[in-house]
Design a protein around this motif. Structure first.
Motif, short mmCIF file in Angstrom:
data_model
loop_
_atom_site.label_atom_id
_atom_site.label_comp_id
_atom_site.label_asym_id
_atom_site.label_seq_id
_atom_site.Cartn_x
_atom_site.Cartn_y
_atom_site.Cartn_z
N ASP A 68 0.90 -1.26 0.07
CA ASP A 68 0.05 0.04 0.01
C ASP A 68 0.79 1.33 -0.14
O ASP A 68 0.25 2.50 0.39
N ARG A 69 2.08 1.17 -0.07
CA ARG A 69 2.80 2.32 -0.56
C ARG A 69 2.71 3.06 -1.99
O ARG A 69 2.62 2.17 -2.83
N ASP A 70 2.92 4.05 -2.06
CA ASP A 70 2.85 4.76 -3.44
C ASP A 70 4.04 4.12 -4.20
O ASP A 70 5.10 4.12 -3.63
N VAL A 71 4.03 3.95 -5.58
CA VAL A 71 4.82 3.19 -6.32
C VAL A 71 5.83 4.49 -6.66
O VAL A 71 5.57 5.52 -6.77
N ALA A 72 7.25 4.03 -6.61
CA ALA A 72 8.33 5.11 -7.02
C ALA A 72 8.26 6.21 -6.02
O ALA A 72 8.28 7.58 -6.47
N SER A 73 8.13 6.17 -4.64
CA SER A 73 7.90 7.15 -3.81
C SER A 73 8.66 7.01 -2.57
O SER A 73 8.73 7.99 -1.78
N TYR A 74 9.90 6.27 -2.43
CA TYR A 74 10.83 6.03 -1.36
C TYR A 74 11.75 7.35 -1.49
O TYR A 74 12.18 7.45 -2.25
N PRO A 75 11.66 8.13 -0.31
CA PRO A 75 12.39 9.00 -0.24
C PRO A 75 14.09 8.81 -0.40
O PRO A 75 14.56 8.10 0.15
N GLY A 76 14.77 9.69 -1.36
CA GLY A 76 16.15 9.46 -1.33
C GLY A 76 16.42 8.58 -2.59
O GLY A 76 17.78 8.43 -2.84
N PHE A 77 15.70 7.92 -3.20
CA PHE A 77 15.83 6.73 -4.14
C PHE A 77 15.56 7.38 -5.66
O PHE A 77 14.54 8.06 -5.63
N LYS A 78 16.31 7.12 -6.64
CA LYS A 78 16.25 7.67 -7.86
C LYS A 78 15.56 6.70 -8.55
O LYS A 78 16.15 5.57 -9.00
N TYR A 79 14.29 6.73 -9.23
CA TYR A 79 13.46 5.93 -9.86
C TYR A 79 13.82 6.20 -11.24
O TYR A 79 13.98 7.46 -11.76
N THR A 80 13.42 5.02 -12.32
CA THR A 80 13.75 5.50 -13.64
C THR A 80 12.54 6.19 -14.00
O THR A 80 11.40 6.14 -13.54
N ALA A 81 12.82 7.08 -14.91
CA ALA A 81 11.93 8.29 -15.41
C ALA A 81 10.60 7.72 -16.28
O ALA A 81 10.83 6.69 -16.64
N ALA A 82 9.55 8.45 -15.99
CA ALA A 82 8.40 8.29 -16.87
C ALA A 82 8.62 8.36 -18.46
O ALA A 82 9.58 8.99 -18.86
N PRO A 83 7.71 7.65 -19.17
CA PRO A 83 6.66 7.11 -19.01
C PRO A 83 6.85 5.64 -18.98
O PRO A 83 5.85 4.93 -18.53
N LYS A 84 7.79 4.94 -19.35
CA LYS A 84 8.12 3.42 -19.26
C LYS A 84 8.91 3.20 -18.09
O LYS A 84 9.20 2.05 -17.99
N GLY A 85 9.24 4.25 -17.25
CA GLY A 85 10.12 3.75 -15.98
C GLY A 85 8.92 3.68 -14.61
O GLY A 85 7.75 3.71 -14.78
N MET A 86 9.68 3.45 -13.63
CA MET A 86 8.81 3.29 -12.41
C MET A 86 7.91 4.55 -11.98
O MET A 86 6.97 4.51 -11.57
N GLN A 87 8.56 5.54 -12.42
CA GLN A 87 7.58 6.98 -12.31
C GLN A 87 6.39 7.00 -12.88
O GLN A 87 5.55 7.79 -12.75
N GLY A 88 6.39 6.26 -13.95
CA GLY A 88 5.19 6.32 -14.90
C GLY A 88 4.19 5.24 -14.51
O GLY A 88 2.99 5.10 -14.99
N VAL A 89 4.23 4.36 -13.35
CA VAL A 89 3.49 3.43 -13.14
C VAL A 89 2.26 4.09 -12.32
O VAL A 89 1.20 3.81 -12.68
#
Length: 243
Positions: A105-126
């Motif tokens: 139940d945690r927001d996807v790509a939301s952990y503080p301090g971690f650099k997620y792959t960018a949208a739209p086909k990365g984790m930030q776009g989920v």
């Protein structure tokens, strides 16, 4: 004295240059790929399943029933595959990936301090939250759900492993675990009833001992009646004369 020192210094310097040169030259035959984030490719080969019930379901997935019957201990064993890149402790430590503590139940790509792959086909776009269903789909094959994810994990082919792992991840929380979904009604997961026979198809045979259905008056004669002429009305025979 100076000549001897120079010889020794030259030999040491030449040896060092030779070692460095050989090290650089040894990289020439090999292809080197640069990544944005340091890490190692972890390839886990899944053995063929011999456990009944591990096949993929044909209909809707009943997560309420599956998670209630899951084994947390078995899921903890599956989680060993995650420990190289993820921390399971409540310490906020970032390894190659974000911590797994509190992931349900945690927001996807939301952990503080971690650099997620960018949208739209990365984790930030989920988008959305890590629900039981979303985790199941992602863990099956991460690259299929998020093509540009930096997570180089091939996934878990068997659904039993994924459900047990999710049941274990559900326990990684400081408070009460996230509530389980309600089980689906039997009719939602049962296969559809047999359809009526198509036009021209023969009806099902009656059960043993059951009377056959009455034939329609307009129905054609069955093979058993074929070749028989219909009965003709006979004229009444004249009565014998009385004496």
């Amino acid at each position: 004295m100076d000549l001897g020192f120079n010889k020794v210094a030259f030999c040491v310097l030449a040896t060092g240059l030779l070692v460095i040169g050989l090290g650089q030259f040894s990289r020439v035959p090999f292809k080197e790929t640069k990544h944005d984030k340091a890490g190692y490719f972890v390839e886990v080969k899944e053995a063929a399943s011999e456990t009944p019930g591990s096949e993929e379901p044909a209909g809707p997935v009943d997560y309420g029933t599956l998670l209630r019957n899951a084994s947390v201990d078995a899921g903890k064993q599956v989680a060993v595959k995650c420990q190289q890149c993820h921390s399971e402790a409540n310490d906020g430590k970032i390894v190659q990936g974000p911590p797994l503590w509190g992931i349900i139940d945690r927001d996807v790509a939301s952990y503080p301090g971690f650099k997620y792959t960018a949208a739209p086909k990365g984790m930030q776009g989920v988008g959305g939250k890590w629900t039981y269903e979303k985790l199941d789909v992602y863990l099956k094959r991460p690259k299929a759900m998020v093509p540009d994810t930096a997570m180089n994990f091939v996934g878990l082919k068997k659904q039993d492993d994924r459900i047990n792992l999710i049941a274990y991840l559900r326990t990684l929380t400081s408070g009460e675990p996230e509530p389980l979904p309600d089980p689906l009604p039997p009719e939602a997961t049962a296969p559809a009833d047999a359809a009526a026979p198509a036009d021209g198809a023969a009806p099902a045979a009656p059960a043993d001992g059951a009377a056959p259905a009455p034939a329609s008056p307009d129905a054609p004669a069955t093979p058993a009646d074929a070749g028989k002429e219909p009965a003709k009305d006979k004229a009444p025979e004249p009565a014998a004369p009385k004496p």
